[in-house]
Write a protein that holds these residues in place. Structure first.
Motif, PDB file in Angstrom:
ATOM      1  N   UNK A 224     -64.908  -7.588 -91.935  1.00  0.00           N
ATOM      2  CA  UNK A 224     -63.479  -7.331 -92.108  1.00  0.00           C
ATOM      3  C   UNK A 224     -63.042  -7.821 -93.489  1.00  0.00           C
ATOM      4  N   UNK A 225     -62.592  -6.886 -94.326  1.00  0.00           N
ATOM      5  CA  UNK A 225     -61.985  -7.244 -95.600  1.00  0.00           C
ATOM      6  C   UNK A 225     -60.475  -7.328 -95.346  1.00  0.00           C
ATOM      7  N   UNK A 226     -59.960  -8.551 -95.366  1.00  0.00           N
ATOM      8  CA  UNK A 226     -58.573  -8.778 -95.000  1.00  0.00           C
ATOM      9  C   UNK A 226     -57.578  -8.199 -95.991  1.00  0.00           C
ATOM     10  N   UNK A 227     -56.333  -8.111 -95.538  1.00  0.00           N
ATOM     11  CA  UNK A 227     -55.264  -7.568 -96.373  1.00  0.00           C
ATOM     12  C   UNK A 227     -54.473  -8.681 -97.052  1.00  0.00           C
ATOM     13  N   UNK A 228     -53.877  -8.299 -98.161  1.00  0.00           N
ATOM     14  CA  UNK A 228     -52.935  -9.178 -98.860  1.00  0.00           C
ATOM     15  C   UNK A 228     -51.806  -8.273 -99.339  1.00  0.00           C
ATOM     16  N   UNK A 229     -50.667  -8.355 -98.656  1.00  0.00           N
ATOM     17  CA  UNK A 229     -49.594  -7.390 -98.872  1.00  0.00           C
ATOM     18  C   UNK A 229     -48.866  -7.612-100.187  1.00  0.00           C
TER      19      UNK A 229
END
Length: 274
Positions: free
Chosen positions: A85-90
């Motif tokens: 999982x490559x996480x998000x950074x909004x």
């Protein structure tokens, strides 16, 4: 005669629009003065979930949290390839806290989670085609995700990333202008991309289904395909005809309330690729 299209069972993550509203403007579609019918939004979302289940897919549901009205757009919370999982950074602070909710879900499931160091908005700007050119990630930039996140995704996921520049603010995420129909082919709207990115797409996907501006503006490309069935916004009738002509089975759904937040089918769905 079109080739026979074979569906593949998918695993999806959705989040109910229990707290959905349009309280701010972070894309050209949002208008806080336009009323939102939350009850109708929930009914439309339920129909989408039931449609996916009816097609034989597995659906997980992320618990919505008050104060996060865009959490229904679950595609933006991460990007998953082969169990990583490559996480998000909004980009916008109004959505920042969503990333932690997604991280908690994946870690509870025992998935390998990699926190990002640069801005990216998950499957909003990443699409994965495992059978295209040996496994290819298409990645958008220009409005939300930073182009440096493409290199970070490549290092994290071990798949080649093709960067595509979005140039029309109405198509602020890749998933509003391009979608995987199956594991090797796509549909897209050329006008959303820079001339050079259009050339790249034409070379990589000569058999792609092309959408016109009318269907693109109806969020027709914000779709989900399983190899045979293509679940898409019911307003995009022209695109439905085009995917049918290509041998797929269009499955129209109505998501008019959620469209007020700038999203449709794909925005509501994250794919969990084991």
């Amino acid at each position: 005669m079109n080739q026979r299209r074979i569906p593949r069972k998918r695993t999806y993550l959705l989040c109910a629009p229990e707290y959905f509203s349009v309280q701010y403007v972070i894309n050209p579609w949002m208008d806080p003065t336009a009323p939102v019918d939350v009850e109708l939004a929930v009914k439309q979302w339920d129909r989408l979930r039931e449609t996916l289940l009816g097609l034989g897919h597995t659906v997980h549901v992320l618990h919505p949290e008050p104060g996060l009205p865009d959490m229904v757009f679950a595609a933006n919370g991460a990007f998953v390839v082969d169990g990583t999982v490559y996480g998000a950074r909004f980009r916008y602070e109004q959505r920042t806290a969503e990333a932690a909710a997604h991280r908690a879900f994946y870690e509870a499931q025992g998935w390998r989670y990699v926190a990002p160091t640069v801005t990216n908005e998950g499957e909003g700007d990443f699409a994965y085609l495992p059978d295209a050119h040996g496994g290819t990630i298409l990645a958008g930039y220009g409005f939300r995700t930073e182009v440096s996140a493409h290199a970070e995704a490549q290092e994290t996921l071990g798949r080649p990333v093709v960067s595509l520049r979005l140039v029309d603010p109405r198509f602020y995420h890749l998933d509003t202008a391009l979608a995987a129909l199956d594991d090797r082919n796509i549909a897209y709207y050329p006008g959303a991309f820079s001339p050079a990115s259009q050339q790249v797409l034409a070379q990589l996907f000569p058999d792609a289904v092309l959408a016109d501006e009318v269907d693109a503006l109806a969020f027709g490309l914000n779709l989900v395909g399983d190899g045979r069935h293509v679940v898409l916004n019911s307003e995009a009738s022209g695109l439905a005809s085009r995917v049918a002509a290509a041998g797929y089975v269009p499955v129209p759904v109505e998501l008019g309330e959620l469209k007020k937040g700038g999203g449709s089918v794909k925005c509501c769905i994250a794919e969990l690729r084991h």
